[in-house]
Enzyme design. Structure first.
Site, PDB file in Angstrom:
ATOM      1  N   LYS A 114       8.534  34.524  76.719  1.00  0.00           N
ATOM      2  CA  LYS A 114       8.534  34.893  75.300  1.00  0.00           C
ATOM      3  C   LYS A 114       7.915  36.264  75.073  1.00  0.00           C
ATOM      4  O   LYS A 114       8.371  37.016  74.216  1.00  0.00           O
ATOM      5  CB  LYS A 114       7.783  33.846  74.480  1.00  0.00           C
ATOM      6  N   LYS A 197      25.150  24.274  76.864  1.00  0.00           N
ATOM      7  CA  LYS A 197      24.909  23.305  75.800  1.00  0.00           C
ATOM      8  C   LYS A 197      24.947  24.010  74.442  1.00  0.00           C
ATOM      9  O   LYS A 197      24.632  25.192  74.335  1.00  0.00           O
ATOM     10  CB  LYS A 197      23.594  22.557  76.011  1.00  0.00           C
ATOM     11  N   LYS A 200      21.076  26.722  69.141  1.00  0.00           N
ATOM     12  CA  LYS A 200      20.904  27.738  68.104  1.00  0.00           C
ATOM     13  C   LYS A 200      20.689  29.106  68.724  1.00  0.00           C
ATOM     14  O   LYS A 200      20.886  30.121  68.075  1.00  0.00           O
ATOM     15  CB  LYS A 200      19.764  27.374  67.147  1.00  0.00           C
TER      16      LYS A 200
HETATM   17  P1  ADP Z   1      18.346  24.474  70.475  1.00  0.00           P
HETATM   18  O1  ADP Z   1      18.816  24.529  71.900  1.00  0.00           O
HETATM   19  O2  ADP Z   1      19.440  24.604  69.497  1.00  0.00           O
HETATM   20  O3  ADP Z   1      17.217  25.466  70.242  1.00  0.00           O
HETATM   21  P2  ADP Z   1      16.255  22.618  70.541  1.00  0.00           P
HETATM   22  O4  ADP Z   1      15.836  23.129  71.872  1.00  0.00           O
HETATM   23  O5  ADP Z   1      15.430  22.998  69.354  1.00  0.00           O
HETATM   24  O6  ADP Z   1      17.743  23.032  70.281  1.00  0.00           O
HETATM   25  O7  ADP Z   1      16.392  21.041  70.656  1.00  0.00           O
HETATM   26  C1  ADP Z   1      15.882  20.127  69.738  1.00  0.00           C
HETATM   27  C2  ADP Z   1      16.291  18.744  70.190  1.00  0.00           C
HETATM   28  O8  ADP Z   1      17.709  18.586  70.152  1.00  0.00           O
HETATM   29  C3  ADP Z   1      15.895  18.416  71.628  1.00  0.00           C
HETATM   30  O9  ADP Z   1      15.440  17.075  71.650  1.00  0.00           O
HETATM   31  C4  ADP Z   1      17.160  18.554  72.432  1.00  0.00           C
HETATM   32  O10 ADP Z   1      17.181  17.676  73.509  1.00  0.00           O
HETATM   33  C5  ADP Z   1      18.237  18.197  71.422  1.00  0.00           C
HETATM   34  N1  ADP Z   1      19.403  19.012  71.688  1.00  0.00           N
HETATM   35  C6  ADP Z   1      19.516  20.330  71.477  1.00  0.00           C
HETATM   36  N2  ADP Z   1      20.728  20.781  71.803  1.00  0.00           N
HETATM   37  C7  ADP Z   1      21.419  19.716  72.256  1.00  0.00           C
HETATM   38  C8  ADP Z   1      22.747  19.537  72.739  1.00  0.00           C
HETATM   39  N3  ADP Z   1      23.582  20.553  72.818  1.00  0.00           N
HETATM   40  N4  ADP Z   1      23.144  18.296  73.091  1.00  0.00           N
HETATM   41  C9  ADP Z   1      22.289  17.246  72.995  1.00  0.00           C
HETATM   42  N5  ADP Z   1      21.028  17.352  72.550  1.00  0.00           N
HETATM   43  C10 ADP Z   1      20.588  18.571  72.174  1.00  0.00           C
HETATM   44 NA    NA Z   2      15.904  25.799  72.460  1.00  0.00          NA
END
Ligand code: ADP
Ligand code: NA
Length: 330
Positions: A114, A197, A200
């Site tokens: 970061k 995956k 965001k």
């Molecule tokens: P992002 O990757 O969008 O930043 P986060 O890391 O904030 O998402 O993830 C928040 C929650 O959502 C976590 O528990 C994560 O396992 C779940 N999650 C995020 N993206 C996915 C995805 N593409 N498929 C399934 N679960 C997800």
């Molecule tokens: Na993330």
């Protein structure tokens, strides 16, 4: 007997929830409300460890809260609160700072990633001590288990080390939490880039479906999803990641099994699959989107919800902090 505590934090963000979060996290959390005492925290103290726009932060916090409620986090069953409304987070972080070694904090690999992104002005000390604040977030609520992704494992280890150290130096105070990986749920991939995956943090959001997207936008994103030239509607993530991803989303959102979807779509084209999927996704998201927009249009109601949640969170957190203060000699 008291129910086990589930504590989970999330960052306020402008986009907030996509269908990956909904499938991968929200659906489990929704279910766990019945079996656990659930705390969900909007981590605004964490959000300011990198430069923020105050107006945006305030708005993002509210948008994120509204979406969690709309997605099924029920304020009557869960304590969905804003971190800065609970002073004990900052106060416990200070105490934990004093028992964390500088070298120990320096070993946190997420800081290295970061801080590298912070450019010429460099990273703040707040970003450096972020994992210590996070340790306090967990310890304040006596959580025995912390659901984590792989990237957070090191921070839970630190939390365990700090809790154990405090307990042995000052007497039994904290529950030492275990990290656990949430029950495996379908992973949702980016519609434009099905080897990554849905996230965001994706460079382009063309393959990310947000809860607040208008139905027409959702439909367009699904119709434009990447598939392949082969034409068969079969679930085979290794060779057909795009089609398999569409089938996973379809299955989770409709409750229909993947084999039954495969047979329903045998001999039909990708266009048919996408059209049917778009309908299912829009149908699932529409009531959530409506509820979120309704909450955002009624700031007084949102404030009432957050203030009741802050009362509950403060009650638990203050009790922990009072013990900590007494133990350290205050
Ligand atoms: P992002 O990757 O969008 O930043 P986060 O890391 O904030 O998402 O993830 C928040 C929650 O959502 C976590 O528990 C994560 O396992 C779940 N999650 C995020 N993206 C996915 C995805 N593409 N498929 C399934 N679960 C997800
Ligand atoms: Na993330």
């Amino acid at each position: 007997t008291p129910r086990p505590v589930l504590m989970s934090g999330m960052q306020p963000s402008a986009e907030s929830l996509h269908i990956g979060n909904y499938v991968g996290a929200l659906l489990s959390w929704k279910a766990m409300q019945a079996t656990h005492e659930t705390f969900f925290m909007l981590a605004d103290l964490h959000a300011i460890t990198v430069p923020q726009d105050p107006r945006e932060l305030r708005e993002n916090t509210r948008r994120t809260v509204a979406q969690y409620i709309a997605a099924g986090i029920d304020p009557a069953q869960s304590t969905l609160f804003v971190q800065s409304h609970v002073a004990a987070h900052a106060e416990l972080a200070w105490v934990l700072n004093t028992i964390t070694g500088f070298g120990e904090a320096s070993r946190m690999t997420q800081f290295k990633d970061k801080s590298a992104k912070q450019g010429s002005d460099g990273a703040s000390v707040g970003l450096f001590t972020y994992p210590i604040l996070q340790a306090g977030d967990i310890l304040l609520y006596n959580a025995a288990e912390v659901p984590v992704g792989e990237d957070q494992r090191q921070h839970v280890e630190l939390t365990r080390d700090l809790a154990t150290r405090f307990n042995s130096r000052f007497g039994d105070t904290f529950v030492v939490p275990e990290a656990y990986i949430l029950k495996e749920t379908a992973k949702i991939y980016d519609l434009q880039n099905p080897s990554s995956k849905m996230s965001k943090s994706a460079e382009s959001h063309a393959g990310v479906i947000w809860m607040l997207d208008e139905p027409a936008v959702t439909q367009k994103k699904i119709m434009r999803a990447v598939t392949d030239a082969d034409g068969g509607i079969v679930f085979d993530p290794a060779t057909k990641p795009g089609v398999s991803n569409l089938l996973s989303i379809f299955s989770v959102m409709s409750g229909q099994s993947i084999p039954s979807l495969e047979s329903e779509f045998t001999g039909r084209g990708y266009g048919d699959l996408k059209k049917a999927l778009a309908e299912v996704v829009v149908e699932t998201l529409a009531p959530m989107r409506e509820r979120a927009l309704e909450l955002l249009a009624d700031p007084a109601e949102l404030d009432r919800i957050l203030s009741a949640a802050a009362d509950r969170a403060n009650e638990v957190a203050d009790a922990t902090l009072a013990t900590v203060y007494e133990r350290v000699g205050f």
